[in-house]
Design an enzyme around this catalytic site. Structure first.
Site: not given
Ligand code: NAD
Length: 504
Positions: A126, A147, A197
């Site tokens: 990640s 991912h 993210n």
């Protein structure tokens, strides 16, 4: 190697790491019909993961959610192996081991000796660079990021991450494979945080910044963003994720971007980490989860009668001005409309209640109050507002009453630029715009990623379409003017858009 050689449909797959993610990936692959070899360095863990999966699938069968024969076949397809050499001929390896670059690199080196040259090597990392993971391998072009999101069987998104040397054919094969597993794949380049993210950082960061300035309390920030359509407010979400994890991700994105102030972590969060107040998992973070009922609540919505005003005007154009017109008519008010002004809101006897354009109310005038962007307007929606520091007490009271007449549940903040929703959403859009500008992903990829990876009610470019590049830019520029420094610099992509859409 020809594209044919990377056709992964029906390939036998080796999943390495039988922890939370590896077990989920093995399940999804097996349910999609692949034979799966499952390996974990800890003895017995791969078999345990298979048994656990069998009981999960049997529960789903008992609830009538899946077919008994399908469940039995999926379990049958998973073969726990006790050494990598036992995996047999595989077309794809997906590693989900410890998040450590040395461990993952050593594993890929070892795999190069074991698997055929056309076998794709995928990492579920990640945060690590796919480019760096592939460095030093004989065939860096077959290394790709795959991912998945937790829990893998439920979360639809798969970010397909290309490193500098990843072959587009490899990325395309993995993309097609993930889609064939009933997932939604999005392409992204190997950059810090990939898509989700990275773009999600401001969702936490803007609330943390407001908390640091003591502009609002956590439960108020949460209520405002829930009213805007987010499933969880940022503070309750950080409590759920764990402040240690959230702080670590923020710090790694910050460091990986060479300490770009845009991504700077928060002292508020570090204090929580230092104090061991990590959130739900320890019983306390922003909120107390031990003592029942101790979580503060905002006061519930109470409508108001219209205050007396001898000259009342609805100002501006657009859906919000129309909604205001409707609400005032319903309340039996006499008012006029001013469609020429460049702001949206109400004017009552010269005092102004304005939709935020990013500037604090005090920067606009004396008898002024600003209110937040009502992103998902419903009667009783929580909405932040703030009066000018020079406003009279009388106008502060009256402005709050007008917001109730308009159908909002107003929450007063300290006067700050962009309030809560406008500030947060503008920054999310800005980050997404920069990701597109830098070729990290497409606009549609960013929208899909944020809706499916973190359950946002809309994608950043969908918000942009219903707001406007100039409106978003105004909020960002106001934040930039107010705070100075790098954090609120607007994406060149957004500025370009605003120029293109400006009337000539
Ligand atoms: P986990 O700790 O649950 O599982 C990791 C497993 O890998 C453990 O069972 C461990 O024994 C095994 N392992 C460690 N080194 C190994 C090696 N050299 N060979 C074989 N097995 C080895 O961790 P997880 O949460 O499943 O995370 C795995 C990977 O997925 C990490 O890269 C992580 O960043 C990534 N990831 C995690 C999440 C999440 O929410 N947990 C989400 C997306 C991606």
């Amino acid at each position: 190697m020809s594209s044919q050689e990377f056709n992964l449909r029906g390939a036998r797959i080796l999943v390495i790491g039988a922890g939370i993610m590896g077990a989920g990936i093995a399940q999804v692959a097996a349910q999609a019909g692949h034979a799966v070899a499952l390996f974990d360095a800890r003895e017995g863990l791969a078999s345990q993961a298979r048994s656990k999966l069998a009981s999960t699938l049997n529960t789903l069968v008992a609830k009538g959610r899946i077919d008994a024969a399908d469940a039995a076949m999926a379990i049958e397809r998973i073969e726990p192996v006790t050494a990598l050499e036992q995996a047999g001929e595989v077309g794809l390896v997906i590693e989900a081991v410890l998040e450590n670059i040395d461990v993952k690199r050593a594993l890929f080196k070892q795999l190069e000796m074991l698997v055929a040259p056309q076998c794709v090597l995928a990492s579920n990392t990640s945060s690590l660079s796919i480019t760096a993971l592939a460095n030093g391998l004989a065939h860096p072009e077959r290394v790709v990021g795959m991912h998945f999101f937790n829990p893998v069987p439920l979360m639809k998104l798969v970010e397909v991450v290309s490193g500098l040397r990843t072959s587009p054919r490899v990325a395309d094969s993995v993309f097609a494979l993930a889609n064939s597993w009933d997932k939604v794949a999005v392409h992204t380049r190997s950059t810090p945080g990939f898509i989700v993210n990275r773009i999600a950082r401001p969702y936490y960061a803007e609330s943390l910044a407001m908390l640091q300035e003591r502009a609002a309390e956590p439960h108020v920030l949460d209520a405002c963003l829930r009213s805007a359509g987010f499933r969880m407010g940022p503070c309750e979400l950080m409590d759920l994720i764990g402040h240690d994890t959230n702080f670590a991700v923020t710090t790694s994105v910050y460091e990986a971007n060479f300490f770009d102030k845009r991504f700077v972590p928060s002292l508020v969060q570090r204090e929580l980490v230092d104090a061991g107040l990590l959130g739900r998992k320890v019983g306390r973070g922003f909120y107390d989860y031990v003592e029942e009922g101790s979580k503060p609540q905002i006061s519930s919505f109470s409508p108001s009668n219209a205050p007396a005003a001898s000259a009342l005007r609805v100002v501006g154009l657009g859906a919000l001005a129309d909604q205001m017109t409707e609400a005032l008519s319903k309340a039996g008010c006499r008012f006029s409309r001013d469609t020429a002004a460049h702001w949206v809101g109400l004017e009552a006897d010269g005092a102004q209640l304005r939709l935020t354009d990013g500037r604090p109310a005090t920067a606009i005038g004396d008898e002024v109050a600003v209110f937040d962007l009502p992103l998902a307007f419903k009667t009783g929606a929580t909405l932040a507002w703030a009066p000018s520091a020079r406003a009279t007490d009388a106008w502060c009271m009256t402005a709050s009453r007008w917001l109730r007449v308009l159908g909002f549940n107003p929450q007063r903040l300290t006067d700050s630029p962009g309030l809560v929703v406008a500030r947060t959403v503008a920054m999310l859009i800005n980050e997404a715009a920069d990701a597109v500008h830098q070729g990290v992903c497409s606009a549609s990829g960013a929208d899909a990623a944020m809706k499916l990876g973190v359950n946002y009610p809309a994608g950043p470019f969908e918000w942009l379409a219903s707001w406007s590049p100039a409106g978003v830019l105004a909020v960002l520029d106001a934040l930039d003017t107010h705070y100075r420094g790098e954090r609120y610099r607007a994406s060149p992509w957004l500025r370009q858009r605003a120029w293109c859409e400006a009337p000539s």
